[in-house]
Design a protein around this motif. Structure first.
Motif, PDB file in Angstrom:
ATOM      1  N   ALA A  12       0.823  -1.210   0.000  1.00  0.00           N
ATOM      2  CA  ALA A  12       0.000   0.000   0.000  1.00  0.00           C
ATOM      3  C   ALA A  12       0.861   1.266   0.000  1.00  0.00           C
ATOM      4  O   ALA A  12       0.578   2.237  -0.716  1.00  0.00           O
ATOM      5  N   VAL A  13       1.932   1.254   0.802  1.00  0.00           N
ATOM      6  CA  VAL A  13       2.817   2.425   0.868  1.00  0.00           C
ATOM      7  C   VAL A  13       3.520   2.642  -0.469  1.00  0.00           C
ATOM      8  O   VAL A  13       3.592   3.773  -0.977  1.00  0.00           O
ATOM      9  N   ILE A 117     -10.967  -6.114  10.317  1.00  0.00           N
ATOM     10  CA  ILE A 117     -11.682  -5.252   9.366  1.00  0.00           C
ATOM     11  C   ILE A 117     -11.122  -5.433   7.953  1.00  0.00           C
ATOM     12  O   ILE A 117     -11.862  -5.518   6.976  1.00  0.00           O
ATOM     13  N   TYR A 118      -9.791  -5.489   7.850  1.00  0.00           N
ATOM     14  CA  TYR A 118      -9.174  -5.672   6.537  1.00  0.00           C
ATOM     15  C   TYR A 118      -9.607  -6.990   5.904  1.00  0.00           C
ATOM     16  O   TYR A 118      -9.990  -7.038   4.730  1.00  0.00           O
ATOM     17  N   LEU A 119      -9.559  -8.076   6.678  1.00  0.00           N
ATOM     18  CA  LEU A 119      -9.919  -9.386   6.141  1.00  0.00           C
ATOM     19  C   LEU A 119     -11.389  -9.444   5.741  1.00  0.00           C
ATOM     20  O   LEU A 119     -11.743 -10.041   4.718  1.00  0.00           O
ATOM     21  N   ALA A 120     -12.248  -8.809   6.540  1.00  0.00           N
ATOM     22  CA  ALA A 120     -13.672  -8.775   6.200  1.00  0.00           C
ATOM     23  C   ALA A 120     -13.890  -8.012   4.889  1.00  0.00           C
ATOM     24  O   ALA A 120     -14.637  -8.458   4.001  1.00  0.00           O
ATOM     25  N   GLY A 121     -13.222  -6.854   4.753  1.00  0.00           N
ATOM     26  CA  GLY A 121     -13.330  -6.095   3.510  1.00  0.00           C
ATOM     27  C   GLY A 121     -12.768  -6.857   2.327  1.00  0.00           C
ATOM     28  O   GLY A 121     -13.310  -6.793   1.211  1.00  0.00           O
ATOM     29  N   TRP A 212      -8.088  -2.702  -0.944  1.00  0.00           N
ATOM     30  CA  TRP A 212      -9.388  -2.044  -1.039  1.00  0.00           C
ATOM     31  C   TRP A 212      -9.476  -0.802  -0.161  1.00  0.00           C
ATOM     32  O   TRP A 212     -10.292   0.092  -0.409  1.00  0.00           O
ATOM     33  N   PHE A 213      -8.647  -0.711   0.855  1.00  0.00           N
ATOM     34  CA  PHE A 213      -8.685   0.419   1.796  1.00  0.00           C
ATOM     35  C   PHE A 213      -7.831   1.599   1.337  1.00  0.00           C
ATOM     36  O   PHE A 213      -7.794   2.630   2.008  1.00  0.00           O
ATOM     37  N   PRO A 215      -7.373   4.558  -1.196  1.00  0.00           N
ATOM     38  CA  PRO A 215      -8.083   5.323  -2.241  1.00  0.00           C
ATOM     39  C   PRO A 215      -7.295   5.435  -3.543  1.00  0.00           C
ATOM     40  O   PRO A 215      -7.878   5.437  -4.629  1.00  0.00           O
ATOM     41  N   PHE A 216      -5.958   5.512  -3.442  1.00  0.00           N
ATOM     42  CA  PHE A 216      -5.143   5.675  -4.641  1.00  0.00           C
ATOM     43  C   PHE A 216      -5.245   4.465  -5.567  1.00  0.00           C
ATOM     44  O   PHE A 216      -5.070   4.601  -6.777  1.00  0.00           O
ATOM     45  N   ALA A 217      -5.506   3.291  -5.022  1.00  0.00           N
ATOM     46  CA  ALA A 217      -5.661   2.104  -5.874  1.00  0.00           C
ATOM     47  C   ALA A 217      -6.882   2.256  -6.777  1.00  0.00           C
ATOM     48  O   ALA A 217      -6.835   1.936  -7.970  1.00  0.00           O
ATOM     49  N   TRP A 218      -7.977   2.767  -6.228  1.00  0.00           N
ATOM     50  CA  TRP A 218      -9.199   2.955  -7.018  1.00  0.00           C
ATOM     51  C   TRP A 218      -9.051   4.131  -7.982  1.00  0.00           C
ATOM     52  O   TRP A 218      -9.604   4.111  -9.096  1.00  0.00           O
ATOM     53  N   MET A 219      -8.299   5.147  -7.591  1.00  0.00           N
ATOM     54  CA  MET A 219      -8.026   6.270  -8.495  1.00  0.00           C
ATOM     55  C   MET A 219      -7.175   5.811  -9.680  1.00  0.00           C
ATOM     56  O   MET A 219      -7.423   6.203 -10.830  1.00  0.00           O
ATOM     57  N   LEU A 220      -6.204   4.970  -9.405  1.00  0.00           N
ATOM     58  CA  LEU A 220      -5.376   4.427 -10.481  1.00  0.00           C
ATOM     59  C   LEU A 220      -6.227   3.602 -11.440  1.00  0.00           C
ATOM     60  O   LEU A 220      -6.050   3.660 -12.659  1.00  0.00           O
ATOM     61  N   ARG A 221      -7.142   2.828 -10.886  1.00  0.00           N
ATOM     62  CA  ARG A 221      -8.052   2.021 -11.718  1.00  0.00           C
ATOM     63  C   ARG A 221      -8.849   2.893 -12.673  1.00  0.00           C
ATOM     64  O   ARG A 221      -8.986   2.580 -13.862  1.00  0.00           O
ATOM     65  N   GLN A 222      -9.371   4.010 -12.173  1.00  0.00           N
ATOM     66  CA  GLN A 222     -10.142   4.911 -13.039  1.00  0.00           C
ATOM     67  C   GLN A 222      -9.242   5.573 -14.083  1.00  0.00           C
ATOM     68  O   GLN A 222      -9.634   5.721 -15.243  1.00  0.00           O
TER      69      GLN A 222
END
Length: 260
Positions: A12-13, A117-121, A212-213, A215-222
């Motif tokens: 993530a970092v 929380i991470y594993l549930a997500g 999933w936690f 935000p930059f991963a989802w921004m990169l996807r878009q």
């Protein structure tokens, strides 16, 4: 489990830092081919870099801070030992010995809650992705396969009345029956297949689900999706479609006004 969680944090970092550099220097550029390569480089590098071990001759606060955090995570399930010196003394990768804080009961609870929380997500994200893929495959299976002149033999074109927007996946082009005579739409989807965009998205979806936690991963996807669309549009325009005609088609699809 602790090793896996530490890897996820490092991943993530790395992704956050690399994507931030992309956002600063390249995001506003129109060199879509280069942007695609850079985004794929960010995805792959962020996965690989956590395995790289970097050591320095002298101790630094960054290395010590990282190792202290990882130590806390590694020993989160262990109760606070009476042998404080054994738990708090740690030797870093550069041979320097320092004292880490013991894992208190409060920190232990917070770490375990965060991991839960991470594993549930993670489970929810993967279940949702598999559900979407199953729905896509089911729709392809229930669609009518057609042959269109000029479409390569390895590409399968199917039509389904439930399709609201044309799309493609791997070697499949999925259209609404009303779009089978629209040359620009077919060329657009064929461009996605020819450029291998589905493989890019598989890698991107893997990253987004695992991180999933972030935000930059989802921004990169878009951003990657936008680059794909720009590349496909360029291929259509290079194929002889007039700009005005194609722009009108895009407006029609976006607004669903029924313009002829």
């Amino acid at each position: 489990m602790a090793t896996f969680i530490i890897y996820i944090i490092r991943w993530a970092v790395c992704l956050t830092l690399l994507y931030s550099l992309f956002g600063l220097f390249l995001k506003r550029e129109t060199l879509h081919g280069i942007n695609r390569i850079v985004l794929l480089f960010v995805l792959i590098s962020s996965m690989v870099l956590p395995f790289v071990q970097v050591s320095t001759k002298e101790a630094n606060i960054v290395t010590q801070g990282r190792e202290m955090i990882e130590y806390q995570i590694t020993h989160a399930q262990n109760p606070l030992s009476e042998d404080v010196e054994r738990i708090t003394t740690r030797e870093s990768c550069n041979g320097v010995t320092y004292h880490a804080l013991p894992v208190s009961e409060e920190a232990n609870v917070y770490i375990l809650i965060a991991v839960a929380i991470y594993l549930a997500g993670l489970i929810v994200c993967w279940l949702r992705y598999f559900w979407q893929m199953a729905a896509l495959l089911l729709m392809i299976h229930r669609s009518n396969r057609i042959k269109i002149e000029g479409v390569p033999s390895h590409v399968r074109v199917v039509t389904n009345p439930s399709v609201k927007a044309p799309c493609s996946w791997m070697r499949w082009v999925i259209l609404n029956p009303t779009d089978i005579h629209t040359r620009a739409i077919i060329k657009h989807e064929l461009a996605h297949i020819r450029l291998g965009h589905s493989w890019d998205m598989l890698l991107c979806e893997l990253t987004c689900r695992m991180l999933w936690f972030v935000p930059f991963a989802w921004m990169l996807r878009q951003d990657l999706r936008d680059v794909h669309e720009y590349q496909a549009d360029a291929q259509v325009l290079q194929g002889g479609i007039r700009d005005e005609e194609y722009q009108l088609l895009l407006i029609k699809k976006a607004t669903s006004t029924g313009l002829q």
